[in-house]
Design a protein around this motif. Structure first.
Motif, PDB file in Angstrom:
ATOM      1  N   ALA A 212      59.647  14.732  46.176  1.00 27.98           N
ATOM      2  CA  ALA A 212      59.268  15.844  45.543  1.00 27.98           C
ATOM      3  C   ALA A 212      57.760  15.934  45.462  1.00 27.98           C
ATOM      4  O   ALA A 212      57.250  17.094  45.567  1.00 27.98           O
ATOM      5  N   GLY A 213      56.969  14.525  45.289  1.00 22.07           N
ATOM      6  CA  GLY A 213      55.510  14.737  45.346  1.00 22.07           C
ATOM      7  C   GLY A 213      55.008  15.211  46.799  1.00 22.07           C
ATOM      8  O   GLY A 213      54.054  15.876  47.046  1.00 22.07           O
TER       9      GLY A 213
ATOM     10  N   ALA B  49      67.439  13.447  48.570  1.00 24.73           N
ATOM     11  CA  ALA B  49      66.264  13.715  48.995  1.00 24.73           C
ATOM     12  C   ALA B  49      65.610  15.117  49.042  1.00 24.73           C
ATOM     13  O   ALA B  49      64.676  15.363  48.564  1.00 24.73           O
ATOM     14  N   TYR B  50      66.567  15.764  49.727  1.00 25.97           N
ATOM     15  CA  TYR B  50      65.853  17.168  49.927  1.00 25.97           C
ATOM     16  C   TYR B  50      66.065  18.131  48.678  1.00 25.97           C
ATOM     17  O   TYR B  50      65.429  19.058  48.653  1.00 25.97           O
ATOM     18  N   LEU B  51      66.937  17.563  47.724  1.00 24.56           N
ATOM     19  CA  LEU B  51      66.761  18.467  46.406  1.00 24.56           C
ATOM     20  C   LEU B  51      65.764  18.027  45.762  1.00 24.56           C
ATOM     21  O   LEU B  51      65.115  18.902  44.937  1.00 24.56           O
ATOM     22  N   GLY B  52      65.083  16.598  45.871  1.00 23.56           N
ATOM     23  CA  GLY B  52      63.877  16.680  45.389  1.00 23.56           C
ATOM     24  C   GLY B  52      62.717  17.084  46.001  1.00 23.56           C
ATOM     25  O   GLY B  52      61.858  17.563  45.226  1.00 23.56           O
TER      26      GLY B  52
ATOM     27  N   ALA C 164      48.119  14.982  39.688  1.00 18.49           N
ATOM     28  CA  ALA C 164      48.751  14.470  38.662  1.00 18.49           C
ATOM     29  C   ALA C 164      50.366  14.574  38.637  1.00 18.49           C
ATOM     30  O   ALA C 164      51.047  13.608  38.183  1.00 18.49           O
ATOM     31  N   LEU C 165      50.680  15.545  39.181  1.00 18.82           N
ATOM     32  CA  LEU C 165      52.397  15.421  39.395  1.00 18.82           C
ATOM     33  C   LEU C 165      52.895  14.549  40.261  1.00 18.82           C
ATOM     34  O   LEU C 165      53.747  13.938  39.850  1.00 18.82           O
ATOM     35  N   VAL C 166      52.196  14.387  41.360  1.00 19.43           N
ATOM     36  CA  VAL C 166      52.505  13.344  42.433  1.00 19.43           C
ATOM     37  C   VAL C 166      52.560  11.843  41.658  1.00 19.43           C
ATOM     38  O   VAL C 166      53.359  11.154  41.795  1.00 19.43           O
ATOM     39  N   ALA C 167      51.530  11.797  40.727  1.00 20.32           N
ATOM     40  CA  ALA C 167      51.105  10.365  40.091  1.00 20.32           C
ATOM     41  C   ALA C 167      52.339  10.217  39.334  1.00 20.32           C
ATOM     42  O   ALA C 167      52.659   8.962  38.912  1.00 20.32           O
ATOM     43  N   LEU C 168      52.881  11.162  38.342  1.00 19.43           N
ATOM     44  CA  LEU C 168      53.698  11.121  37.390  1.00 19.43           C
ATOM     45  C   LEU C 168      55.115  10.776  38.055  1.00 19.43           C
ATOM     46  O   LEU C 168      55.636   9.890  37.283  1.00 19.43           O
ATOM     47  N   LEU C 169      55.719  11.596  39.115  1.00 19.72           N
ATOM     48  CA  LEU C 169      56.699  11.327  39.907  1.00 19.72           C
ATOM     49  C   LEU C 169      56.811   9.983  40.453  1.00 19.72           C
ATOM     50  O   LEU C 169      57.667   9.400  40.185  1.00 19.72           O
ATOM     51  N   THR C 170      55.583   9.516  40.934  1.00 19.57           N
ATOM     52  CA  THR C 170      55.710   8.019  41.390  1.00 19.57           C
ATOM     53  C   THR C 170      55.595   7.125  40.335  1.00 19.57           C
ATOM     54  O   THR C 170      56.318   6.051  40.280  1.00 19.57           O
ATOM     55  N   ALA C 171      54.986   7.215  39.233  1.00 19.48           N
ATOM     56  CA  ALA C 171      55.277   6.535  37.903  1.00 19.48           C
ATOM     57  C   ALA C 171      56.779   6.545  37.508  1.00 19.48           C
ATOM     58  O   ALA C 171      57.006   5.197  37.192  1.00 19.48           O
TER      59      ALA C 171
END
Length: 243
Positions: free
Chosen positions: A66-67, A190-193, A215-222
């Motif tokens: 997703a990120g 995975a592809y839905l994400g 910030a969205l990438v960081a949040l999803l990874t967190a």
């Protein structure tokens, strides 16, 4: 001249010829499963319900992909915007950097064989988190920004692809007799994400620009890292609940 329809007509003829050849060339086989087709279609959902490790791998890949999709969806908006003023070709040139993942994924596979998928997943998640910080500098524009985007997207690509190697190793070890169904569940998640990430990325861009995407990438990874943390040891008399 057939115009725009020409390539499609040629492709249709070639596909028909290939199907005819395969009908005679492919040997007859016996089905690997005697389940009905509707039951086979429902099997990935059942595996998601009954296999915690499958759900864990799906969650890791869903959040990371997703990120990844959010970054690549909004990268064109950044590069063609006022910060850089470049054409769409710049996005394609930047994507060529991802070719380096072909060299890194075999190394990730060997590391999974030696250490197992969990340490590799942790390294990859931390790599995605670091890539989000590096990519944020891309909002500065100019040469420093381009360098940050190049390094950040390369690190993001390597971490995402290496994490997929670790996740698939975990998934395939669960049920060797049901690998295709396990992979169906895994890749669907995975592809839905990835689809959700593109949608969220555009909204983050609209609200906060490139900083919001990072910030969205960081949040999803967190969220993935929180799932990776070991569950607390249950108190005596309080058995651990299955995830």
């Amino acid at each position: 001249m057939a115009g725009l329809a020409g390539p499609y007509l040629v492709a249709a003829v070639l596909a028909l010829l290939l199907a005819t050849v395969l009908a005679f060339a492919v040997p007859a086989t016996t089905p690997a499963s005697r389940q009905s087709y509707p039951a086979l279609l429902a099997e990935p959902l059942r595996l998601l319900r009954t296999e915690p490790e499958l759900r864990r791998s799906c969650w890791y890949q869903t959040t990371v992909f997703a990120g990844f999709s959010a970054v690549w969806t909004c990268l064109a908006l950044l590069l063609t915007g006022p910060a850089y003023g470049l054409g769409a070709q710049a996005v394609g040139l930047l994507a060529l950097v991802g070719g380096a993942t072909m060299l890194c994924t075999p190394l990730a596979g060997r590391l999974v064989d030696r250490r197992g998928p969990d340490p590799v997943n942790l390294i990859c998640l931390l790599g995605v988190l670091l890539s989000a910080a590096i990519l944020a500098a891309g909002a500065l524009g100019g040469t420093p920004g381009l360098v940050a985007l190049t390094v950040g997207t390369l690190l993001l690509d390597v971490a995402m692809q290496s994490g997929m190697v670790a996740n698939q190793a975990r998934v395939y070890a669960l049920r060797p007799d049901a690998r295709s169904r396990l992979n169906t569940a895994y890749m669907t998640c995975a592809y839905l994400g990835g689809s959700a990430g593109s949608w969220l990325g555009v909204h983050a861009w609209g609200q906060a620009g490139w900083w919001g995407v990072c910030a969205l990438v960081a949040l999803l990874t967190a969220l993935a890292l929180v799932r990776h943390l070991p569950a607390p040891t249950p108190l005596p008399g309080h058995p651990r609940r299955p995830l």
